[in-house]
Design an enzyme around this catalytic site. Structure first.
Site, PDB file in Angstrom:
ATOM      1  N   HIS A 245       1.052  -1.058  -0.034  1.00  0.00           N
ATOM      2  CA  HIS A 245       0.019   0.009  -0.015  1.00  0.00           C
ATOM      3  C   HIS A 245       0.672   1.287  -0.063  1.00  0.00           C
ATOM      4  O   HIS A 245       0.617   2.143  -0.779  1.00  0.00           O
ATOM      5  CB  HIS A 245      -1.011  -0.100   1.286  1.00  0.00           C
ATOM      6  CG  HIS A 245      -1.900  -1.281   1.374  1.00  0.00           C
ATOM      7  ND1 HIS A 245      -2.740  -1.310   0.242  1.00  0.00           N
ATOM      8  CD2 HIS A 245      -1.937  -1.990   2.323  1.00  0.00           C
ATOM      9  CE1 HIS A 245      -3.171  -2.514   0.413  1.00  0.00           C
ATOM     10  NE2 HIS A 245      -2.961  -3.075   1.949  1.00  0.00           N
ATOM     11  N   ALA A 323      10.116   1.518   7.376  1.00  0.00           N
ATOM     12  CA  ALA A 323       9.322   0.360   7.563  1.00  0.00           C
ATOM     13  C   ALA A 323       9.442  -0.200   8.943  1.00  0.00           C
ATOM     14  O   ALA A 323       8.369  -0.179   9.697  1.00  0.00           O
ATOM     15  CB  ALA A 323       9.955  -0.775   6.382  1.00  0.00           C
ATOM     16  N   ASP A 348      13.401   6.286  10.275  1.00  0.00           N
ATOM     17  CA  ASP A 348      11.959   6.438  11.551  1.00  0.00           C
ATOM     18  C   ASP A 348      11.812   5.324  12.541  1.00  0.00           C
ATOM     19  O   ASP A 348      10.966   5.452  13.210  1.00  0.00           O
ATOM     20  CB  ASP A 348      10.430   6.619  10.458  1.00  0.00           C
ATOM     21  CG  ASP A 348       9.488   7.051  11.496  1.00  0.00           C
ATOM     22  OD1 ASP A 348       9.603   8.127  12.215  1.00  0.00           O
ATOM     23  OD2 ASP A 348       8.326   6.369  11.235  1.00  0.00           O
ATOM     24  N   GLU A 353      12.859   0.413  20.410  1.00  0.00           N
ATOM     25  CA  GLU A 353      12.594   1.630  20.606  1.00  0.00           C
ATOM     26  C   GLU A 353      11.848   1.971  21.868  1.00  0.00           C
ATOM     27  O   GLU A 353      11.264   1.078  22.688  1.00  0.00           O
ATOM     28  CB  GLU A 353      11.375   2.029  19.384  1.00  0.00           C
ATOM     29  CG  GLU A 353      11.583   2.048  18.221  1.00  0.00           C
ATOM     30  CD  GLU A 353      10.690   1.983  17.329  1.00  0.00           C
ATOM     31  OE1 GLU A 353       9.286   2.076  17.588  1.00  0.00           O
ATOM     32  OE2 GLU A 353      11.017   1.929  16.020  1.00  0.00           O
ATOM     33  N   HIS A 376       9.612   7.078  15.028  1.00  0.00           N
ATOM     34  CA  HIS A 376       8.476   6.339  14.539  1.00  0.00           C
ATOM     35  C   HIS A 376       7.241   6.940  14.239  1.00  0.00           C
ATOM     36  O   HIS A 376       5.948   6.576  15.040  1.00  0.00           O
ATOM     37  CB  HIS A 376       8.344   4.997  15.526  1.00  0.00           C
ATOM     38  CG  HIS A 376       7.978   3.753  14.841  1.00  0.00           C
ATOM     39  ND1 HIS A 376       8.014   2.478  15.305  1.00  0.00           N
ATOM     40  CD2 HIS A 376       6.968   3.881  13.672  1.00  0.00           C
ATOM     41  CE1 HIS A 376       7.228   1.855  14.228  1.00  0.00           C
ATOM     42  NE2 HIS A 376       6.601   2.473  13.566  1.00  0.00           N
ATOM     43  N   GLY A 379       3.190   7.197  10.755  1.00  0.00           N
ATOM     44  CA  GLY A 379       1.703   7.192  10.493  1.00  0.00           C
ATOM     45  C   GLY A 379       1.270   8.089  11.653  1.00  0.00           C
ATOM     46  O   GLY A 379      -0.080   8.133  11.840  1.00  0.00           O
TER      47      GLY A 379
END
Length: 493
Positions: A245, A323, A348, A353, A376, A379
């Site tokens: 996507h 990703a 990112d 993390e 991150h 989105g």
């Protein structure tokens, strides 16, 4: 003017302890239960004219009242359930606990609370032991990308029926274990696609134009007005590793910017526009001016890009990873940046993390020139998070209330009609031959009329949904539950 101007002295309820006097005068036989939200309701229990007092908290919760109650009930259905009385719902929603982690968008919490579910909301992620402690009485779990739902977690979640991943990826969930235990998993495959793509485009342009270096210099008082190492993206070759996507939408925007787009994917994908599919990852790495990672987080993708792969790339390549952290070997990327093989990078995602915003971020990438590091947030736009906050609860609520599995990543997909005038039996079982025949034999044995029946299977499980008439003999449901291959069973009405 709305002021009280008088009272009916003859009405017993206007008198002190009026409720007690009224109930005494009725002389009701048997157990008397009182449900109410005020202290005068409790006084009926205190006076001995009622055997139990239920504090009703749907509209208002008064500590003085709840502290003296035999039971606290947030809904009438809860009261009916506790007393095994006829009710409109098979199970009170107020008894269904939903745990939302990682600061998912508030609209998600609102969606569940509006329907009467018991919601616990936490801002941070939980580690395995913390989640095991929290999940014991949880029916629905909502997470993002930092919380790992392992087999061990699932083995300690006896009431869990569904997991909502408020993100695209589901590699943080043991899908095989979830399926074995009859737990449906849902995600948001499209909702943040545009946000990730926009960040990738922005970082690509800033790195190619050398904006990061120029900006850092300006903050140090350096005025460097020159075109050295600043280029247009037009005419450059964009190489996409992964053409899902995000990859396909980035392909469209890259082409609109005048770039030549190439992609490699292990799955055969139809190119969009003038994008060209290459036969191998090596071919893509050799040709691209910009390499952008858009593959999922499955274990097989660990360190897809390492020292060998960086050596195959063009000198001065721009590298983006939006990703998953572990798909790139960080040490190899650091070496490639220091040697100049990679001119600039936008990263990112990271192998480790921080679980919360209070935990420090540690990485070898810190302090390197021409490197954009983001926490991150690919989105993390208001639009994307609100979209996910609507989408995932919609799928989960469909499953809880109706049994539909549309959008599930591990269950057979079934879109069911609304339940009307029947009881709906949801039977999840190991996918072996003969289960439907066993179930139908039980229906025949008890002479139960089926008004609707649906069956879908995948490699691991079968999912049978049966709408039946409301009247059936005792023992029928137990026999359905006790079919040997049963994994999970629910009943809705």
């Amino acid at each position: 003017d709305g002021n009280i101007i008088g009272v009916d002295d003859e009405n017993v309820l206007s008198q002190d302890k009026g409720k007690v006097k009224l109930l005494e005068s009725l002389a009701l036989p048997g157990d008397v239960c009182v449900i109410g939200d005020g202290y005068t309701d409790y006084e009926l229990r205190e006076a001995g004219v009622a055997s139990r007092f239920y504090a009703f908290t749907e509209n208002v919760e008064r500590p003085k009242v709840t502290s003296v109650a035999d039971h606290v009930v947030p809904s009438l259905d809860e009261f009916l359930f506790l007393n095994n009385l006829p009710r409109s719902q098979s199970y009170p929603k107020s008894r269904i606990k939903i745990l939302l982690l990682e600061n998912v968008h508030p609209v998600a919490r609102q969606a569940f609370e509006e329907q009467g579910f018991n919601v616990e909301f936490l801002k941070g992620a939980l580690d395995e032991d913390e989640l095991i402690e929290k999940i014991k009485d949880v029916t629905i779990l909502g997470i993002r990308s930092k919380t790992n739902v392992t087999r061990r977690v699932l083995e300690n979640a006896p009431r869990l029926i569904a997991i909502g991943a408020f993100c695209i990826g589901t590699n943080q969930i043991d899908l095989k274990a979830a399926t074995e235990k009859g737990i449906a998993v849902f995600n948001a495959p499209y909702s943040n696609t545009r946000s990730v793509v926009e960040l990738a485009v922005g970082e690509m342009i800033m790195l190619i134009r050398n904006v990061v270096t120029k900006s850092n210099g300006m903050h140090e008082g350096k005025w460097d007005k020159s075109a050295n190492n600043s280029f247009e993206v037009r005419g450059k070759k964009l190489g996409l590793v992964g053409y899902g996507h995000i990859g396909t939408q980035l392909s469209v925007i890259g082409e609109a910017l005048g770039m030549e787009v190439y992609f490699y994917d292990v799955v055969d994908k139809m190119p969009i526009g003038n994008a060209k599919k290459l036969k191998s990852l090596d071919d893509l790495l050799r040709i691209a001016d910009v390499v952008s990672m858009h593959i999922d987080g499955r274990k097989d993708n660990k360190n897809v890009i390492g020292k060998r792969e960086f050596e195959l790339m063009k000198d001065g390549v721009v590298f983006l990873n939006l990703a998953r952290g572990h798909v790139v070997e960080v040490e190899a990327l650091v070496e490639a940046l220091k040697s100049g093989k990679v001119w600039g990078a936008g990263v990112d995602v990271f192998p480790y993390e921080p679980k919360t915003n209070n935990e420090p971020f540690e990485s070898e990438l810190r302090g390197l020139p021409n490197v954009i590091l983001t926490p991150h947030i690919g989105g993390s736009t208001e639009e994307a998070q609100e979209g996910i906050g609507h989408y995932v609860p919609e799928r989960l609520l469909e499953y809880i209330n109706n049994g539909s599995t549309t959008g599930s990543v591990n269950f057979p997909e079934v879109q069911l009609p609304l339940l009307k005038g029947s009881h709906r039996l949801l039977h999840i079982h190991t996918n072996v031959p003969g289960i439907l025949a066993k179930l139908n034999n039980i229906f025949a044995k008890y002479n139960v009329n089926i008004t609707g029946q649906y069956l879908k299977t995948n490699e691991q499980i079968g999912y049978v949904i049966m709408d039946v008439e409301r009247s059936y003999e005792d023992g029928f449901i137990d026999e359905i539950k006790n079919v040997e291959e049963t994994i999970k069973f629910r009943m809705l009405y």
